[in-house]
Write a protein that holds these residues in place. Sequence first.
Motif, short mmCIF file in Angstrom:
data_model
loop_
_atom_site.label_atom_id
_atom_site.label_comp_id
_atom_site.label_asym_id
_atom_site.label_seq_id
_atom_site.Cartn_x
_atom_site.Cartn_y
_atom_site.Cartn_z
N LYS A 43 1.14 -1.69 -0.03
CA LYS A 43 -0.09 -0.08 0.38
C LYS A 43 0.70 0.76 0.25
O LYS A 43 1.91 0.81 1.11
CB LYS A 43 -1.05 0.51 1.21
CG LYS A 43 -1.79 1.62 1.02
CD LYS A 43 -3.09 0.78 2.39
CE LYS A 43 -3.40 2.07 2.40
NZ LYS A 43 -4.63 2.65 3.97
N VAL A 44 0.39 2.21 -1.06
CA VAL A 44 1.03 3.24 -0.93
C VAL A 44 0.73 4.32 0.56
O VAL A 44 -0.64 4.74 0.39
CB VAL A 44 1.17 4.39 -2.31
CG1 VAL A 44 1.26 5.64 -1.73
CG2 VAL A 44 1.39 3.41 -3.26
N THR A 45 1.45 4.70 1.16
CA THR A 45 0.85 5.14 2.45
C THR A 45 0.61 7.74 2.50
O THR A 45 2.50 7.48 0.80
CB THR A 45 1.79 5.23 3.44
OG1 THR A 45 2.53 4.97 3.41
CG2 THR A 45 1.42 3.33 4.24
N THR A 46 0.67 7.51 3.01
CA THR A 46 0.49 9.13 3.36
C THR A 46 1.48 9.44 3.33
O THR A 46 2.45 10.64 2.46
CB THR A 46 -0.56 9.97 3.92
OG1 THR A 46 -0.99 9.39 3.53
CG2 THR A 46 -0.48 11.52 4.11
N GLU A 47 2.59 8.73 4.11
CA GLU A 47 4.09 8.91 4.91
C GLU A 47 5.35 9.30 3.15
O GLU A 47 6.27 9.74 3.91
CB GLU A 47 4.40 7.94 5.99
CG GLU A 47 5.67 7.72 6.69
CD GLU A 47 5.98 7.67 7.63
OE1 GLU A 47 5.83 6.24 7.52
OE2 GLU A 47 6.04 7.51 8.75
N MET A 48 4.87 7.70 2.39
CA MET A 48 5.87 7.65 1.68
C MET A 48 5.28 8.75 0.83
O MET A 48 6.87 9.27 0.13
CB MET A 48 4.97 6.43 1.17
CG MET A 48 5.76 5.03 2.19
SD MET A 48 4.74 3.89 1.40
CE MET A 48 5.87 3.42 -0.60
N ARG A 49 4.70 9.22 0.79
CA ARG A 49 4.47 10.06 -0.83
C ARG A 49 4.93 11.63 0.20
O ARG A 49 5.51 12.31 -0.44
CB ARG A 49 2.74 10.28 -0.56
CG ARG A 49 2.29 9.59 -1.81
CD ARG A 49 0.99 9.94 -2.04
NE ARG A 49 0.34 8.36 -2.41
CZ ARG A 49 0.59 8.82 -3.66
NH1 ARG A 49 1.62 9.39 -4.94
NH2 ARG A 49 0.19 8.05 -4.55
N ALA A 50 4.43 11.73 1.13
CA ALA A 50 5.33 13.47 1.98
C ALA A 50 6.76 13.64 1.62
O ALA A 50 7.79 13.88 2.14
CB ALA A 50 5.25 13.35 3.23
N ASP A 51 7.89 11.96 2.59
CA ASP A 51 8.95 12.20 1.97
C ASP A 51 9.38 11.08 1.63
O ASP A 51 9.97 9.72 2.42
CB ASP A 51 9.83 11.76 3.41
CG ASP A 51 10.80 12.44 3.77
OD1 ASP A 51 11.94 12.43 2.62
OD2 ASP A 51 11.76 12.30 4.33
N PRO A 52 9.49 10.71 0.07
CA PRO A 52 9.88 9.35 -0.60
C PRO A 52 10.86 9.10 -0.17
O PRO A 52 11.62 7.56 -0.25
CB PRO A 52 9.37 9.87 -1.78
CG PRO A 52 9.39 10.73 -2.52
CD PRO A 52 9.41 11.74 -0.73
N ASN A 53 12.15 9.98 0.01
CA ASN A 53 13.77 9.53 0.39
C ASN A 53 14.12 9.40 1.78
O ASN A 53 14.79 8.70 1.58
CB ASN A 53 14.80 11.11 0.20
CG ASN A 53 14.56 11.80 -1.69
OD1 ASN A 53 14.60 10.27 -1.95
ND2 ASN A 53 14.19 12.88 -1.81
N SER A 54 13.11 9.29 2.98
CA SER A 54 12.96 8.89 4.02
C SER A 54 12.70 7.34 4.34
O SER A 54 12.52 6.15 4.59
CB SER A 54 11.82 9.26 5.18
OG SER A 54 10.64 8.98 5.01
N VAL A 55 12.17 6.18 2.41
CA VAL A 55 11.91 4.71 2.75
C VAL A 55 13.28 4.41 1.71
O VAL A 55 13.21 4.56 1.17
CB VAL A 55 10.67 4.97 2.36
CG1 VAL A 55 10.56 3.33 1.93
CG2 VAL A 55 9.27 6.14 3.12
N THR A 56 13.01 3.13 2.87
CA THR A 56 14.16 2.06 2.74
C THR A 56 13.85 1.14 2.15
O THR A 56 12.62 0.33 2.65
CB THR A 56 15.94 1.86 3.09
OG1 THR A 56 15.21 1.71 4.44
CG2 THR A 56 16.51 3.54 3.17
N PHE A 57 14.22 -0.29 1.21
CA PHE A 57 13.46 -1.12 1.79
C PHE A 57 14.67 -2.23 1.29
O PHE A 57 15.76 -2.13 1.37
CB PHE A 57 14.22 -1.00 -0.60
CG PHE A 57 12.76 -0.57 -1.35
CD1 PHE A 57 11.86 -1.08 -2.09
CD2 PHE A 57 13.67 0.88 -1.44
CE1 PHE A 57 10.87 0.34 -1.88
CE2 PHE A 57 12.48 2.07 -1.79
CZ PHE A 57 11.48 1.34 -2.72
N ASP A 58 13.95 -3.41 2.38
CA ASP A 58 14.23 -4.33 2.54
C ASP A 58 13.70 -5.82 2.30
O ASP A 58 12.93 -5.90 2.44
CB ASP A 58 13.71 -4.58 4.25
CG ASP A 58 14.45 -5.07 5.44
OD1 ASP A 58 15.35 -6.58 4.48
OD2 ASP A 58 14.03 -5.53 6.84
#
Length: 92
Positions: free
Chosen positions: A60-75
Amino acid sequence: MQRVFLSNNRIEKVENVASIKDCTQLSELALDGNPIYGKKGYLEYCLTNCPNLKQLDMRKVTTEMRADPNSVTFDEKSDFMQRGDGQSISAD
């Protein structure tokens, strides 16, 4: 077009999927299993070029991901994405 599944297709560059930006109604996109998956700028590119995405790589694409996509890393070892601070972002 609303759903595109291109997992495990050896896609190495965002330029190889640049046409997704023309799919204005795209709500589901899967590119996991490709060399492009999780690279710097990957999430931002997908979310910027596909503003109607609800699911990316079966998550699911979250609001948090949209707000700051650079803060998300992939595991790749789990079904969760992580923020840059190490906290998990649930797929819910």
